[in-house]
Scaffold this motif. Structure first.
Motif, PDB file in Angstrom:
ATOM      1  N   ASN A  26       4.791   1.516  -2.150  1.00  0.00           N
ATOM      2  CA  ASN A  26       5.441   0.268  -1.241  1.00  0.00           C
ATOM      3  C   ASN A  26       6.465  -0.622  -2.170  1.00  0.00           C
ATOM      4  O   ASN A  26       7.338  -0.931  -1.809  1.00  0.00           O
ATOM      5  CB  ASN A  26       4.262  -0.436  -0.778  1.00  0.00           C
ATOM      6  CG  ASN A  26       3.606   0.404   0.267  1.00  0.00           C
ATOM      7  OD1 ASN A  26       4.556   1.106   1.245  1.00  0.00           O
ATOM      8  ND2 ASN A  26       2.589   0.421   0.515  1.00  0.00           N
ATOM      9  N   ASP A  45       4.549  -3.069 -13.441  1.00  0.00           N
ATOM     10  CA  ASP A  45       3.100  -2.594 -12.999  1.00  0.00           C
ATOM     11  C   ASP A  45       2.268  -2.892 -14.097  1.00  0.00           C
ATOM     12  O   ASP A  45       2.594  -2.555 -15.386  1.00  0.00           O
ATOM     13  CB  ASP A  45       3.155  -1.184 -12.415  1.00  0.00           C
ATOM     14  CG  ASP A  45       1.937  -0.940 -11.768  1.00  0.00           C
ATOM     15  OD1 ASP A  45       1.754  -0.775 -10.685  1.00  0.00           O
ATOM     16  OD2 ASP A  45       0.795  -0.704 -12.392  1.00  0.00           O
ATOM     17  N   ALA A  53      -3.409   3.207  -5.827  1.00  0.00           N
ATOM     18  CA  ALA A  53      -3.700   3.994  -4.692  1.00  0.00           C
ATOM     19  C   ALA A  53      -2.694   4.972  -4.330  1.00  0.00           C
ATOM     20  O   ALA A  53      -3.090   6.258  -3.865  1.00  0.00           O
ATOM     21  CB  ALA A  53      -3.802   3.113  -3.470  1.00  0.00           C
ATOM     22  N   SER A  54      -1.436   5.019  -4.877  1.00  0.00           N
ATOM     23  CA  SER A  54      -0.449   5.894  -4.376  1.00  0.00           C
ATOM     24  C   SER A  54      -0.773   7.136  -5.407  1.00  0.00           C
ATOM     25  O   SER A  54      -0.041   8.295  -4.880  1.00  0.00           O
ATOM     26  CB  SER A  54       0.921   5.290  -4.743  1.00  0.00           C
ATOM     27  OG  SER A  54       1.254   4.279  -4.090  1.00  0.00           O
ATOM     28  N   MET A  60      -0.782  14.002   1.694  1.00  0.00           N
ATOM     29  CA  MET A  60      -0.268  14.352   2.872  1.00  0.00           C
ATOM     30  C   MET A  60       0.903  13.390   3.299  1.00  0.00           C
ATOM     31  O   MET A  60       0.770  12.167   3.171  1.00  0.00           O
ATOM     32  CB  MET A  60      -1.213  14.482   4.133  1.00  0.00           C
ATOM     33  CG  MET A  60      -2.330  15.615   3.633  1.00  0.00           C
ATOM     34  SD  MET A  60      -3.495  15.742   5.129  1.00  0.00           S
ATOM     35  CE  MET A  60      -2.429  15.772   6.439  1.00  0.00           C
ATOM     36  N   GLY A 391      -0.335   0.077   4.864  1.00  0.00           N
ATOM     37  CA  GLY A 391       1.033   0.841   4.207  1.00  0.00           C
ATOM     38  C   GLY A 391       0.417   2.281   3.885  1.00  0.00           C
ATOM     39  O   GLY A 391      -0.062   2.576   3.016  1.00  0.00           O
ATOM     40  N   THR A 394       3.264   8.009   3.553  1.00  0.00           N
ATOM     41  CA  THR A 394       4.112   8.238   4.327  1.00  0.00           C
ATOM     42  C   THR A 394       5.086   7.442   5.060  1.00  0.00           C
ATOM     43  O   THR A 394       6.310   7.604   5.235  1.00  0.00           O
ATOM     44  CB  THR A 394       3.433   9.045   5.621  1.00  0.00           C
ATOM     45  OG1 THR A 394       2.359   9.738   5.172  1.00  0.00           O
ATOM     46  CG2 THR A 394       4.470   9.889   6.439  1.00  0.00           C
TER      47      THR A 394
END
Ligand SMILES: Cc1cc2nc3c(=O)[nH]c(=O)nc-3n(C[C@H](O)[C@H](O)[C@H](O)COP(=O)(O)OP(=O)(O)OC[C@H]3O[C@@H](n4cnc5c(N)ncnc54)[C@H](O)[C@@H]3O)c2cc1C
Length: 570
Positions: A26, A45, A53-54, A60, A391, A394
């Motif tokens: 995000n 970062d 989390a990413s 998917m 978020g 996808t």
């Protein structure tokens, strides 16, 4: 600009327009939007790009058919459009995924689903054929803009057993529909960062730099490699720290309660029999407790997940023994006689969904939609903070676009370019047909002399980025890695030199799928460290420190047994 040059730049010129904290998908999506409009932006970062989390998703790109029963129609429609865009804009990294749903009942769930829409029921219930049929009709309908894949179809019991003899014989039907799969989500992130820096000299990205504190008009950042701090003065801060959003707001003296994270774990299994039974399909099924799980082919291995457990501190998230039992046990529902145990696990990963804080009695009922929460500037902190809550992977582009539009409004900038049709990294000039791909590979072969089978492997991993890598490979002496011949020494050297690698674990966990595929051994770690050391200026001692650090991460976070890594423990 190199890392050192960026750090030097901000020490000399602390003023900037936007500071983005958190380089998950995000934050990176917003970074690209701002780069496209020449906004002076720094994204930082505390770890590597895409390490929160990413890096822990089910891989998917999907509309989230399950969210229909929670009434999240807006999200599903948006996610399906974004899924289709991803298939078009990043065809090298997002692939169509036929998905099969085993169905054991005709009518169950038929009364519960409408009650859930109306928020009169908050309990999971088994989904029968009719409810799934209705869901799939809606899913097909919402996916119609930019449709790239076939609509759903049903197979009866006989056909289902013919397709998969090991499937549970209690089955009545299987339904098949299409979603999409991202084998290398971490690579999409790093490609977006590199794209953004290439677009604008005002866009700068630093990994291993964390938010330390804030006061007045100043944010103090810390270089995690040296421990040194430095001050910057942003006009606006975007808090894209995912599950850590409340922690970072607190560090900026704005206590918030935006996030109610839930932990999810996945296992990667080396199980050829199970893999064969998938027939290149993901199996998307309901466990006995009503949770939806997936069993998915992953580059020759099998990805299985996931759990959904509330957690307060994302730093404490680990895949527990109970979760392993739960995930392995769930496979039995679909393939009851398949022998599966812990010895098949080659990798595990856990992450925390940055969901909005919620009092829902069931984690599955918490909204998966996103929102932008704005804290205005005040006398303590003299810049506004835009927090990106929720978020899906996808929907990152849509979320980033919505955030950028708010930022542009505040900054008085007019949008001049959109990202709907913008290719990502190796998706640029992508040859879509077989003939076009053959032509592409032949052209690169003529240019570089790299053998065609090798080019095919590079193309599968990097899309059209394979050309730049092949040129790099051809410019020196190359050899397959001794401990993983599917990769070569100069391929790794390219990633180290051109893709903002800082630590050894960046290579095995995020620039490649080496760890996730269970390929990491002590020998491989030594070999990779030896390739990376000259480019990253590691001394012999630092090289050993890097190996030890990586072993520790693999043991603690990814369930890779110490014996596998032993050779490296020098
Ligand atoms: C188990 C699981 C399965 C999922 N499956 C899917 C799926 O299949 N498909 C899908 O679309 N979505 C999926 N999601 C959702 C999706 O992955 C996340 O919602 C999305 O990745 C969140 O991205 P983010 O950028 O907001 O957060 P993150 O990726 O967590 O990024 C936040 C970043 O902030 C950094 N940070 C934290 N504190 C600081 C600090 N003080 N200073 C600097 N940086 C800091 C962190 O290091 C981190 O990299 C899943 C999520 C999970 C956890």
């Amino acid at each position: 600009m190199t890392r050192q040059e960026i750090l030097y730049h901000f020490r000399q010129n602390p003023d900037m327009t936007v500071l983005i904290i958190g380089a998950g998908i995000n934050g990176i999506g917003v970074f690209r939007e701002l780069a496209l409009h020449g906004v002076d932006t720094l994204i930082v970062d505390r770890g590597d790009f895409c390490s929160g989390a990413s890096a822990a998703s089910s891989h998917m790109a999907h509309g989230g058919i399950r969210y229909l029963e929670n009434g999240e129609f807006r999200l599903v429609r948006e996610a399906l459009v974004e899924r289709n865009r991803l298939l078009r804009n990043a065809p090298h990294a997002v692939k169509p995924l036929p998905t099969t749903v085993p169905i054991f009942h005709w009518l169950s769930g038929i009364f519960n689903a409408p009650l859930k829409f109306l928020r009169l029921r908050d309990k999971p219930s088994e989904r029968g054929a009719l409810v799934i049929k209705i869901g799939l009709i809606l899913y097909d309908l919402f996916a119609s803009p930019y449709r790239t894949m076939p609509t759903h179809r049903f197979a009866d019991r006989k056909q289902s057993l013919e397709q998969r003899p090991a499937i549970n014989p209690d089955i009545l039907f299987t339904a098949q529909y299409y979603d999409a799969f991202m084998p290398y989500p971490e690579r999409i992130c790093v490609e977006l960062v590199l794209d953004s820096e290439a677009i604008s000299s005002q866009a700068r990205a630093l990994s291993y730099v964390s938010l330390h504190a804030a006061s007045g008009d100043t944010v103090t950042l810390r270089d995690e490699l040296t421990g040194e701090t430095f001050a910057v003065k942003p006009q606006i801060v975007v808090n894209a720290a995912g599950p850590w959003i409340d922690f970072t707001n607190l560090a900026m003296l704005h206590p918030t309660d935006f996030i109610g994270g839930t932990k999810g774990s996945h296992l990667v299994l080396d199980h050829p029999e199970l893999y064969a039974m998938l027939n290149d399909n993901e199996i998307f099924f309901e466990n006995r407790d009503g949770r939806i799980l997936l069993i998915c082919p992953y580059l020759g291995k099998v990805l299985v997940g996931t759990t959904d457990i509330r957690i307060d501190d994302p730093d404490l998230a680990r895949c527990t023994e109970e979760e392993v039992d739960y995930i392995l046990g769930s496979i039995k529902l679909v393939f009851p006689n398949m022998p599966i145990d812990r010895s098949h696990i080659v990798f595990a990963f856990t992450g925390v969904r940055p969901l909005p804080s919620s009092s829902a009695s069931r984690t599955g009922a918490i909204s998966r939609d996103h929102s932008i929460r704005i804290v205005a500037a005040n006398e303590v902190i003299r810049f506004p903070i835009y927090s990106l809550v929720g978020g899906k992977w996808t929907t990152f582009r849509a979320f980033a676009e919505q955030t950028a539009d708010k930022l542009f409004e505040q900054l008085g900038i007019t949008r001049t370019i959109g990202t709907e049709d913008m290719p990502i990294g190796g998706g640029r000039n992508y040859p879509h047909t077989e003939a076009e791909q053959r032509q592409f590979l032949n052209d690169v072969h003529t240019k570089t002399g790299v053998p065609l089978p090798r080019l095919q492997t590079l193309f599968d991993r990097y899309g059209t980025g394979a050309e730049t890598i092949a040129v790099f490979i051809a410019a020196g002496e190359d050899a397959p890695l001794q401990h993983q011949p599917d990769y070569s020494r100069r391929e790794i050297a390219y990633l180290v030199e051109h893709e903002k690698v800082i630590h050894l674990d960046d290579i095995i966990l995020r620039r490649t799928a080496l760890a996730m595929l269970g390929y990491v051994t002590g020998g491989l770690l030594h070999e990779l460290a030896e390739i990376a050391a000259p480019a990253l200026g590691w001394s012999a001692e630092q090289t050993q420190t890097e190996i030890r650090r990586t072993i520790s991460i693999l043991e603690t976070h990814h369930r890779i047994p110490a014996e596998t890594l032993q050779l490296a423990a020098v």
